[in-house]
Scaffold this motif. Sequence first.
Motif, PDB file in Angstrom:
ATOM      1  N   TRP A   1     -17.360 -20.560  22.552  1.00  0.00           N
ATOM      2  CA  TRP A   1     -16.568 -19.970  23.371  1.00  0.00           C
ATOM      3  C   TRP A   1     -15.143 -19.815  22.706  1.00  0.00           C
ATOM      4  O   TRP A   1     -14.458 -18.691  22.562  1.00  0.00           O
ATOM      5  CB  TRP A   1     -16.535 -20.177  24.907  1.00  0.00           C
ATOM      6  CG  TRP A   1     -15.321 -19.427  25.798  1.00  0.00           C
ATOM      7  CD1 TRP A   1     -15.395 -18.199  26.162  1.00  0.00           C
ATOM      8  CD2 TRP A   1     -14.262 -19.916  26.055  1.00  0.00           C
ATOM      9  NE1 TRP A   1     -14.390 -17.773  26.944  1.00  0.00           N
ATOM     10  CE2 TRP A   1     -13.342 -18.737  26.681  1.00  0.00           C
ATOM     11  CE3 TRP A   1     -13.200 -20.822  25.759  1.00  0.00           C
ATOM     12  CZ2 TRP A   1     -12.067 -18.863  27.113  1.00  0.00           C
ATOM     13  CZ3 TRP A   1     -12.055 -21.034  26.103  1.00  0.00           C
ATOM     14  CH2 TRP A   1     -11.558 -19.884  27.020  1.00  0.00           C
ATOM     15  N   TRP A   2     -14.535 -20.923  22.197  1.00  0.00           N
ATOM     16  CA  TRP A   2     -13.101 -21.387  21.856  1.00  0.00           C
ATOM     17  C   TRP A   2     -13.018 -20.444  20.514  1.00  0.00           C
ATOM     18  O   TRP A   2     -12.254 -19.894  20.139  1.00  0.00           O
ATOM     19  CB  TRP A   2     -12.661 -22.786  21.633  1.00  0.00           C
ATOM     20  CG  TRP A   2     -11.438 -23.079  21.391  1.00  0.00           C
ATOM     21  CD1 TRP A   2     -10.726 -23.167  22.085  1.00  0.00           C
ATOM     22  CD2 TRP A   2     -10.904 -23.300  19.859  1.00  0.00           C
ATOM     23  NE1 TRP A   2      -9.177 -23.414  21.320  1.00  0.00           N
ATOM     24  CE2 TRP A   2      -9.607 -23.527  20.122  1.00  0.00           C
ATOM     25  CE3 TRP A   2     -11.485 -23.462  18.704  1.00  0.00           C
ATOM     26  CZ2 TRP A   2      -8.884 -24.017  18.981  1.00  0.00           C
ATOM     27  CZ3 TRP A   2     -10.853 -23.811  17.734  1.00  0.00           C
ATOM     28  CH2 TRP A   2      -9.299 -24.007  17.934  1.00  0.00           C
ATOM     29  N   ASN A   3     -14.199 -20.577  19.662  1.00  0.00           N
ATOM     30  CA  ASN A   3     -14.249 -20.053  18.318  1.00  0.00           C
ATOM     31  C   ASN A   3     -14.390 -18.454  18.368  1.00  0.00           C
ATOM     32  O   ASN A   3     -14.214 -18.241  17.351  1.00  0.00           O
ATOM     33  CB  ASN A   3     -15.279 -20.538  17.575  1.00  0.00           C
ATOM     34  CG  ASN A   3     -14.877 -21.857  16.817  1.00  0.00           C
ATOM     35  OD1 ASN A   3     -13.794 -22.235  16.253  1.00  0.00           O
ATOM     36  ND2 ASN A   3     -15.825 -22.734  17.035  1.00  0.00           N
ATOM     37  N   SER A   4     -14.693 -18.135  19.367  1.00  0.00           N
ATOM     38  CA  SER A   4     -14.891 -16.371  19.525  1.00  0.00           C
ATOM     39  C   SER A   4     -13.658 -15.766  20.271  1.00  0.00           C
ATOM     40  O   SER A   4     -13.693 -14.671  20.311  1.00  0.00           O
ATOM     41  CB  SER A   4     -16.041 -16.341  20.636  1.00  0.00           C
ATOM     42  OG  SER A   4     -17.268 -16.799  20.175  1.00  0.00           O
ATOM     43  N   GLU A   5     -12.418 -16.676  20.326  1.00  0.00           N
ATOM     44  CA  GLU A   5     -11.176 -15.936  20.672  1.00  0.00           C
ATOM     45  C   GLU A   5     -10.838 -15.171  19.429  1.00  0.00           C
ATOM     46  O   GLU A   5     -11.329 -15.357  18.234  1.00  0.00           O
ATOM     47  CB  GLU A   5     -10.078 -16.977  20.650  1.00  0.00           C
ATOM     48  CG  GLU A   5      -8.746 -16.558  20.996  1.00  0.00           C
ATOM     49  CD  GLU A   5      -7.907 -16.214  19.646  1.00  0.00           C
ATOM     50  OE1 GLU A   5      -7.304 -15.221  19.839  1.00  0.00           O
ATOM     51  OE2 GLU A   5      -8.050 -16.889  18.898  1.00  0.00           O
ATOM     52  N   PRO A   6     -10.280 -13.757  19.775  1.00  0.00           N
ATOM     53  CA  PRO A   6     -10.169 -12.837  18.621  1.00  0.00           C
ATOM     54  C   PRO A   6      -9.694 -13.302  17.257  1.00  0.00           C
ATOM     55  O   PRO A   6     -10.105 -12.832  16.088  1.00  0.00           O
ATOM     56  CB  PRO A   6      -9.435 -11.699  19.269  1.00  0.00           C
ATOM     57  CG  PRO A   6      -9.717 -11.685  20.677  1.00  0.00           C
ATOM     58  CD  PRO A   6     -10.119 -13.403  20.970  1.00  0.00           C
ATOM     59  N   GLY A   7      -8.535 -13.905  17.469  1.00  0.00           N
ATOM     60  CA  GLY A   7      -7.715 -14.602  16.142  1.00  0.00           C
ATOM     61  C   GLY A   7      -8.805 -15.277  15.410  1.00  0.00           C
ATOM     62  O   GLY A   7      -8.943 -15.195  14.019  1.00  0.00           O
ATOM     63  N   ARG A   8      -9.308 -16.219  15.993  1.00  0.00           N
ATOM     64  CA  ARG A   8     -10.164 -17.303  15.136  1.00  0.00           C
ATOM     65  C   ARG A   8     -11.456 -16.626  14.835  1.00  0.00           C
ATOM     66  O   ARG A   8     -11.863 -16.979  13.598  1.00  0.00           O
ATOM     67  CB  ARG A   8     -10.439 -18.268  16.106  1.00  0.00           C
ATOM     68  CG  ARG A   8      -9.599 -19.558  16.278  1.00  0.00           C
ATOM     69  CD  ARG A   8      -9.874 -20.513  17.390  1.00  0.00           C
ATOM     70  NE  ARG A   8      -9.877 -20.159  18.833  1.00  0.00           N
ATOM     71  CZ  ARG A   8      -8.702 -20.417  19.523  1.00  0.00           C
ATOM     72  NH1 ARG A   8      -7.526 -20.889  18.993  1.00  0.00           N
ATOM     73  NH2 ARG A   8      -8.776 -20.050  20.814  1.00  0.00           N
TER      74      ARG A   8
END
Length: 413
Positions: free
Chosen positions: A94-101
């Motif tokens: 979920w954290w890696n799916s943040e738009p910038g990342r």
Amino acid sequence: MSASVIVLGAGMVGVSVALHLRRRGRDVLLVDRQDPGLGASFGNAGLIQREAVHPHPFPREMSEILRIARNRSVDAHYHLRALPGLVSPLLRYWWNSEPGRFARIADAYAALIRTCLDEHMAIARDTEAMALMRPVGWLRVYADAAKLEAGIAEAEAMRREHGVNFAALDARGLAAAEPHLQQPRAGAIHWTDPVSVTDPHGLVMAYFRRFAEAGGRFVHGDATTLTRGTAGWSVQTSEGRAEAAAVVIALGTHADRVTRRFGYAPPLFGKRGYHRHYALRGNAVLNHTIVDTAGGFVLAPMRAGIRLTTGAEFAPADAPATPVQLARAEPLARALLPLGEQVEQQPWMGIRPCTPDMLPIIGPLPGQKDAWCAFGHAHQGFTLGPTTGRLIAEMMAGETPFIDPTPYRADRF
């Protein structure tokens, strides 16, 4: 037995690695507990997905998360017993799916994907594999006009950024492309670059035959018996202990069972998937693989029949097959296409090996000389097998890799 390299795992990735190493003159022994191509490579939508420059992100919208949490959908299903063990990898996912990342991850992912057609053709050309490959792309079908427009806008951005090609079809264009659909749809995005494969297992076996014809060897064996000795690596096989100077671990979702014994515990998690084949009634045909966005399922024309595939199931490793998603999808698929009898008595199940940052693990095994990783391809092991095979072989040979391998290095975990 002795070899210069042992490759553990005979799916699309492992076979491709073994073939590329053999082409560079290595004496290669390919080892698997079952026959080649019977793992996750066997059951998929049969697409070499040049358009798949974006990996599958974790949903970010609360409405989508709540829909999946209800555990009633076709595209996602979970076992409550599996959730405690999935908390850490799914939170990182979920954290890696943040738009910038996710944008940075997608750039690294796209570097692999854009090579896939050329690398498959480099193996398949002038062989029987070509008869299995149809350069017709696939269709993402929409029931809702607003969602179709949003999908077209996203496809336009992907075309600008990554050079993928598509055609937007309205309802009439979709009906012309697939005249036997029984329900009206707003239209579709026709991804025109991908290659459709009518027998995924057959393609793996065609590549395996190239490996065998080049002098490569295959034997059944138990990868969990891998040990390190003074002269290199060894593993127990049905023909005795096999030894080699180097080893490549291409075991998909089972890779960490081996790597943990040597101090490397990647945060792999599995997404189970199912398929079943059906006949078509009367003179009906399906010309393209279609993804029905409203129903959350895939229908793919295969030599064995029309393959119905589902999304992702999260379950404990020891859980028996629970094909509830197929049961949910079948009536929806029958309403869309005139499906006839089931071809098999039991559906097939396989497990996709996933990482929290959506990138595969390709490169040296940390802390271990002459040991290499080639796993974690999630939904795209079938697409990226030949690319991974070339990349690993070039690194092992000391050549300049044709793709920068840094984003996929094992020690990022």
